[in-house]
Design an enzyme around this catalytic site. Structure first.
Site, PDB file in Angstrom:
ATOM      1  N   SER A 176       0.860  -1.192   0.000  1.00 30.86           N
ATOM      2  CA  SER A 176       0.000   0.000   0.000  1.00 30.86           C
ATOM      3  C   SER A 176       0.894   1.239   0.000  1.00 30.86           C
ATOM      4  CB  SER A 176      -0.950  -0.032   1.201  1.00 30.86           C
ATOM      5  OG  SER A 176      -1.871   1.045   1.137  1.00 30.86           O
ATOM      6  N   THR A 177       0.790   2.095   1.000  1.00 30.87           N
ATOM      7  CA  THR A 177       1.556   3.342   1.025  1.00 30.87           C
ATOM      8  C   THR A 177       3.053   3.075   0.898  1.00 30.87           C
ATOM      9  OG1 THR A 177      -0.108   4.196   2.539  1.00 30.87           O
ATOM     10  CG2 THR A 177       1.906   5.497   2.273  1.00 30.87           C
ATOM     11  N   HIS A 202      -2.534  -1.147  -3.472  1.00 23.38           N
ATOM     12  CA  HIS A 202      -3.663  -0.231  -3.341  1.00 23.38           C
ATOM     13  C   HIS A 202      -3.429   0.949  -4.279  1.00 23.38           C
ATOM     14  CE1 HIS A 202      -4.297  -1.800   1.044  1.00 23.38           C
ATOM     15  NE2 HIS A 202      -4.729  -2.652   0.126  1.00 23.38           N
ATOM     16  N   MET A 295      -0.095   1.171   5.158  1.00 22.95           N
ATOM     17  CA  MET A 295      -0.847   1.520   6.351  1.00 22.95           C
ATOM     18  C   MET A 295      -2.046   0.587   6.492  1.00 22.95           C
ATOM     19  SD  MET A 295      -2.295   5.272   7.417  1.00 22.95           S
ATOM     20  CE  MET A 295      -3.090   5.573   8.995  1.00 22.95           C
TER      21      MET A 295
END
Length: 358
Positions: A176-177, A202, A295
């Site tokens: 993700s991040t 994501h 996250m």
């Protein structure tokens, strides 16, 4: 009891409707305060100096100065403001968004238009603003992380790793991040001819294609977006298209893809958990799960399924994560076999693949 300071956000967009939508959405969260708005970067410059925001939402196409030029200026000034790009989801917008990440943007979201509703943006916005703030805080307070933005990989030992006829091994990766940069470092460091690799990052719709194309240009093997119901072949990496869940199904001694637009999981579509759970069911003890920076907790329960099916799990170590959230959740669940920094991940993947039954 100490009161937690709210995250201060500046909204920069030339559309009054988008500025209001973002402001209204963020203002519903008690941990966030919108301290100002600006309709172009020249006004934003003055407000950044005066209001000292923690996070800025930034459009890419605006009058007087475009968002990418402004972002590069912020980077050259070593700004402490975390930037969340909100871009159109056209192919041109996706390329701009990718360049924005190269210039230091923490997150990219799709701008609401005819195909992306305001409600879709609202569901993700607060999550990504908090993630961007957390990422900036980590690098602001971690001299080690700030001093080593590039990842250096040594030569990998490929003995016993090349896929062979009837090979059931499968690698599934979630991020993700910070994951776009992590994938762009990790995937090209892996050799050609491995068992298939499936990735969930994501990411907004259309942006995933630009990311896949960029990585494909760097890798020794094919990297592209997955399509529905295709045969999953060795020597390729398939990335989940934005706004579609990617899953694996067993088929005639091998695997096929399945793409769906079922409801988001952990506010995300694609979701790592759905890929990992399906891979555990299809590949069982032949499955290798890899969870990178991000996250939240997406992927932890999927890794639990991989562990219960007899597979092996690797996570990125806190020292190299932009956000140590998703890997931490899996570690805390007790389902991780090994945790390594990103620079050691390619060789660790190869070593682990050589120990998996084919």
């Amino acid at each position: 009891m100490e009161i937690k300071r709210r995250i201060k956000v500046l909204v920069v967009d030339d559309s009054a409707m988008v500025r209001k939508t973002i402001t209204d959405t963020l203002s519903l969260d008690p941990e966030i305060e919108v301290v100002g708005v600006a309709n172009d970067p020249l006004i934003a410059k003055e407000k950044v100096a005066r209001l000292q925001p923690d996070v800025m939402t930034l459009d890419m196409e605006m009058p007087r100065m475009d968002g990418l030029t402004y972002l590069r200026q912020l980077q050259s000034e070593r700004s402490v403001v975390a930037v969340v790009v909100i871009s159109s989801i056209t192919q041109k917008g996706s390329q701009l968004a990718l360049e924005a990440m190269d210039a230091g943007a923490c997150e990219v979201l799709a701008k609401p238009d005819g195909s992306t509703s305001v409600g879709t943006l609202a569901a993700k916005l607060t999550f990504h603003v908090k993630a961007a703030h957390a990422a900036k805080q980590r690098f602001r307070h971690s001299p080690k992380a700030a001093a080593t933005p590039a990842v250096s990989f040594g030569k990998t030992n490929q003995d016993g790793v090349q896929a062979r006829p009837g090979d059931r091994r499968l690698v599934v990766v979630g991020a993700s991040t910070g994951g776009v940069e992590a994938l762009r470092a990790l995937l090209p460091a892996l050799p050609a001819g491995l068992p298939p690799i499936l990735v969930v990052q994501h990411i907004p719709a259309f942006f995933s294609k630009a990311v896949a194309e960029r990585i494909n240009a760097l890798a020794e093997y094919e990297v592209r977006e997955a399509v529905d119901n295709e045969l999953i072949l060795p020597g390729q990496c398939l990335i989940a298209p934005g706004n579609y869940h990617l899953m694996v199904v067993a088929h005639s001694g091998g695997y096929r893809t399945r793409l769906t637009q079922s409801p988001p999981v952990h506010h995300c579509r694609p979701a790592v958990d759905l890929l990992f759970r399906s891979a555990a069911a299809a590949a069982r003890r032949h499955c290798l799960g890899v969870l990178l920076t991000g996250m939240g907790s997406d992927g932890a329960l999927g890794m639990q399924a991989i562990r219960e099916a007899g597979g092996i799990n690797l996570t990125e170590h806190e020292d190299s994560c932009v956000i140590y959230g998703m890997p931490r959740a899996a570690v805390q669940l007790g389902v991780v076999d090994k945790t390594v920094t990103l620079d050691r991940m390619p060789q660790t993947i190869l070593d682990t693949l050589s120990s998996l039954p084919a």
